[in-house]
Design a protein around this motif. Structure first.
Motif, PDB file in Angstrom:
ATOM      1  N   PHE A 182      52.946  56.366  27.949  1.00 52.62           N
ATOM      2  CA  PHE A 182      54.249  56.941  27.615  1.00 52.62           C
ATOM      3  C   PHE A 182      54.057  58.459  27.667  1.00 52.62           C
ATOM      4  O   PHE A 182      53.194  58.997  26.974  1.00 52.62           O
ATOM      5  N   SER A 183      54.852  59.129  28.494  1.00 51.12           N
ATOM      6  CA  SER A 183      54.547  60.522  28.822  1.00 51.12           C
ATOM      7  C   SER A 183      55.747  61.436  28.663  1.00 51.12           C
ATOM      8  O   SER A 183      56.900  61.003  28.591  1.00 51.12           O
ATOM      9  N   GLY A 184      55.447  62.727  28.648  1.00 55.20           N
ATOM     10  CA  GLY A 184      56.433  63.788  28.628  1.00 55.20           C
ATOM     11  C   GLY A 184      55.800  65.048  29.153  1.00 55.20           C
ATOM     12  O   GLY A 184      54.587  65.079  29.435  1.00 55.20           O
ATOM     13  N   PRO A 185      56.560  66.130  29.283  1.00 58.47           N
ATOM     14  CA  PRO A 185      56.017  67.357  29.881  1.00 58.47           C
ATOM     15  C   PRO A 185      54.934  68.012  29.025  1.00 58.47           C
ATOM     16  O   PRO A 185      55.000  67.999  27.800  1.00 58.47           O
ATOM     17  N   ALA A 186      53.954  68.589  29.701  1.00 62.92           N
ATOM     18  CA  ALA A 186      52.892  69.327  29.013  1.00 62.92           C
ATOM     19  C   ALA A 186      53.395  70.710  28.617  1.00 62.92           C
ATOM     20  O   ALA A 186      54.073  71.383  29.403  1.00 62.92           O
ATOM     21  N   ALA A 187      53.048  71.111  27.407  1.00 64.91           N
ATOM     22  CA  ALA A 187      53.479  72.411  26.891  1.00 64.91           C
ATOM     23  C   ALA A 187      52.371  73.444  27.035  1.00 64.91           C
ATOM     24  O   ALA A 187      51.203  73.113  27.251  1.00 64.91           O
ATOM     25  N   LEU A 188      52.742  74.700  26.886  1.00 61.88           N
ATOM     26  CA  LEU A 188      51.753  75.773  26.818  1.00 61.88           C
ATOM     27  C   LEU A 188      51.193  75.855  25.404  1.00 61.88           C
ATOM     28  O   LEU A 188      51.899  75.545  24.430  1.00 61.88           O
ATOM     29  N   PRO A 189      49.944  76.270  25.250  1.00 60.35           N
ATOM     30  CA  PRO A 189      49.387  76.439  23.901  1.00 60.35           C
ATOM     31  C   PRO A 189      50.191  77.446  23.078  1.00 60.35           C
ATOM     32  O   PRO A 189      50.615  78.481  23.590  1.00 60.35           O
ATOM     33  N   ASP A 190      50.399  77.131  21.802  1.00 61.66           N
ATOM     34  CA  ASP A 190      51.116  78.004  20.886  1.00 61.66           C
ATOM     35  C   ASP A 190      50.756  77.619  19.454  1.00 61.66           C
ATOM     36  O   ASP A 190      51.162  76.536  19.005  1.00 61.66           O
ATOM     37  N   PRO A 191      49.981  78.445  18.757  1.00 66.65           N
ATOM     38  CA  PRO A 191      49.491  79.771  19.129  1.00 66.65           C
ATOM     39  C   PRO A 191      48.358  79.710  20.130  1.00 66.65           C
ATOM     40  O   PRO A 191      47.838  78.632  20.431  1.00 66.65           O
ATOM     41  N   ALA A 192      47.974  80.890  20.635  1.00 66.90           N
ATOM     42  CA  ALA A 192      46.870  80.998  21.575  1.00 66.90           C
ATOM     43  C   ALA A 192      46.065  82.253  21.267  1.00 66.90           C
ATOM     44  O   ALA A 192      46.630  83.277  20.871  1.00 66.90           O
ATOM     45  N   GLN A 193      44.753  82.147  21.440  1.00 63.51           N
ATOM     46  CA  GLN A 193      43.863  83.291  21.323  1.00 63.51           C
ATOM     47  C   GLN A 193      43.218  83.498  22.697  1.00 63.51           C
ATOM     48  O   GLN A 193      42.302  82.779  23.076  1.00 63.51           O
ATOM     49  N   LEU A 194      43.738  84.479  23.444  1.00 63.32           N
ATOM     50  CA  LEU A 194      43.280  84.700  24.808  1.00 63.32           C
ATOM     51  C   LEU A 194      42.161  85.735  24.855  1.00 63.32           C
ATOM     52  O   LEU A 194      42.109  86.651  24.031  1.00 63.32           O
ATOM     53  N   TYR A 195      41.285  85.555  25.838  1.00 66.62           N
ATOM     54  CA  TYR A 195      40.240  86.544  26.059  1.00 66.62           C
ATOM     55  C   TYR A 195      40.871  87.849  26.550  1.00 66.62           C
ATOM     56  O   TYR A 195      41.972  87.855  27.123  1.00 66.62           O
ATOM     57  N   ALA A 196      40.164  88.953  26.343  1.00 66.37           N
ATOM     58  CA  ALA A 196      40.665  90.265  26.762  1.00 66.37           C
ATOM     59  C   ALA A 196      40.972  90.272  28.251  1.00 66.37           C
ATOM     60  O   ALA A 196      40.201  89.756  29.068  1.00 66.37           O
ATOM     61  N   GLY A 197      42.115  90.842  28.580  1.00 76.49           N
ATOM     62  CA  GLY A 197      42.498  90.968  29.980  1.00 76.49           C
ATOM     63  C   GLY A 197      43.437  89.898  30.473  1.00 76.49           C
ATOM     64  O   GLY A 197      43.903  89.971  31.617  1.00 76.49           O
ATOM     65  N   TYR A 198      43.727  88.894  29.635  1.00 80.58           N
ATOM     66  CA  TYR A 198      44.609  87.815  30.046  1.00 80.58           C
ATOM     67  C   TYR A 198      45.890  87.821  29.209  1.00 80.58           C
ATOM     68  O   TYR A 198      45.887  88.231  28.047  1.00 80.58           O
ATOM     69  N   ALA A 199      46.979  87.336  29.811  1.00 74.66           N
ATOM     70  CA  ALA A 199      48.279  87.313  29.156  1.00 74.66           C
ATOM     71  C   ALA A 199      48.811  85.892  29.113  1.00 74.66           C
ATOM     72  O   ALA A 199      48.290  84.990  29.774  1.00 74.66           O
ATOM     73  N   MET A 200      49.877  85.705  28.341  1.00 79.32           N
ATOM     74  CA  MET A 200      50.441  84.367  28.152  1.00 79.32           C
ATOM     75  C   MET A 200      50.810  83.716  29.484  1.00 79.32           C
ATOM     76  O   MET A 200      50.652  82.511  29.666  1.00 79.32           O
TER      77      MET A 200
END
Length: 409
Positions: free
Chosen positions: A264-282
């Protein structure tokens, strides 16, 4: 004492509580899963056609097929995949799990866990480390050479070590790791050290060095442990126990014990919250990806946040939120774990055992997942960590189907 919302005893939960996963061997995947020897390739998450896969998963499968000798290049491998000449199937449908992209081919070494009481087994590939690794969609000579070394040296060395040491009690390792601050998903340094301590006397120097330099090494052992426990708890008619939660970067799928093998499936979401490495954006993040959420399905990972102060900032959370979040998580818990305890600031507390999918559907409280974050473009690899949640509609659909099956049974 925490009290789950459901009141009726569930045989699936009893089977989950009784499961005692032991790591017994490391073998080529094809020796464990005949379908892989026949040419099938495993991937993370629910079923998906190769042409619809996210870029990190496509890259991982393409590189894996070139290492397997089934294509001269990644591009040639992708043509084979898209044309249907190479069959792909979810790892869960093959009896195992794989982190992030979850690419598994016949020659890859896999961890083999067995429950002695039932004889049931499960498998998971070995952990490559962090950063630019295949499971995050990275390619390049260093990725390929590491995978070949894992196939030719790491896997056989671990198999030999287990033969000399004897099986590893995965629940016992997790019991101690939780006491020392792991949550057994995003933070696994203590589990890695405990595994190293057990096997190091039987390992060559390069393998010892690899394990000590890879704090995520135990993640895959926690995954195979949780998957095996869920295998033991699957197939109980009418049971709403959550037994699978898996992501392919496009969709997130679940399964419940009472409807074994049905997605049983649905759309994958983006991580929230997120801790990104330096130099990367959402906007660099790939949506939810990987089979490692099986750890949360079991009751650890994000569901054990209160035991792991160091895991919180790595996924963009404040540990100060742990008491409030744990109260929320307990509302969807299937039961208390019979042996595992969380090292909370106020003292040891019971760990959660399993997730009741019916309560998720009734309350809207979805199980959280601590996860690594892949760059949405191939070749980059991991760019951080975060928290994701499965689609609510998957749970409502599963419960509707479970109720229909119960009525017609």
């Amino acid at each position: 004492m925490h009290t789950p919302l459901h009141a009726d005893p569930d045989p699936a939960v009893a089977a989950l509580a009784a499961a005692a996963p032991m790591l017994v061997d490391v073998q080529p995947a094809g020796a464990v899963v005949p379908a892989l020897t026949d040419g099938v390739v495993g991937h993370a998450g629910p079923p998906i056609h190769p042409s619809q896969m996210c870029a990190p998963m496509r890259t991982a499968l393409g590189v894996a097929l070139t290492i397997e000798g089934r294509a001269e290049s990644k591009d040639e491998a992708l043509v084979l995949l898209d044309s249907g000449e190479v069959e792909v199937r979810p790892n869960h449908d093959l009896g195992g799990v794989g982190p992030m992209s979850g690419a598994v081919t016949a020659s890859m070494p896999v961890l083999v866990a067995r429950d002695e009481a039932t004889g049931k087994t499960a498998w998971c590939p070995l952990n490559e480390g962090s950063g630019k690794v295949l499971r995050y969609g990275a390619d390049g000579p260093e990725v390929v050479e590491r995978l070949k070394w894992m196939r030719d040296v790491l896997g056989p060395s671990l198999s030999s070590a287990l033969a000399q040491h004897g099986p590893l009690d995965l629940l016992e390792i997790q019991r101690v790791a939780l006491e020392r601050g792991d949550e057994c998903h995003h933070r696994t340094e203590e589990g890695t050290q405990l595994t190293y301590d057990a096997l190091a006397p039987y390992l060559p120097d390069d393998v010892r060095e690899f394990i000590l330099g890879n704090g995520q090494f135990f993640l895959n052992l926690a995954m195979v442990s949780a998957k095996l426990a869920m295998v033991c708890a699957s197939g109980v008619p009418g049971s709403p126990l959550l037994t699978v939660l898996a992501r392919n970067g496009v969709q997130v799928g679940i399964q419940v014990s009472g409807l074994e093998g049905q997605w049983f499936s649905g759309p994958a979401a983006l991580p929230d919250p997120a801790q990104l490495y330096a130099g990367y954006a959402m906007e660099d993040m790939n949506p939810d990806l990987g089979d490692s959420a099986i750890v949360e399905v079991y009751g650890l990972g994000a569901m054990a946040l209160s035991s792991s102060p160091m895991s919180a900032p790595s996924v963009g959370l404040s540990y100060d939120l742990a008491p409030l979040l744990m109260q929320r998580f307990w509302k969807i818990a299937a039961a208390e774990h019979p042996t595992l305890r969380l090292a909370e600031p106020t003292g040891p507390a019971p760990a959660i055992l399993g997730v009741d999918a019916r309560v998720v559907a009734e309350t809207g409280i979805r199980p959280p997942v601590h996860t690594g974050i892949a760059h949405r473009e191939p070749g980059v690899g991991q760019i951080g960590g975060g928290v994701t949640h499965p689609p609510f509609e998957a749970f409502t659909a599963a419960m509707a189907a479970l109720d229909a099956a119960t009525v017609t049974a």
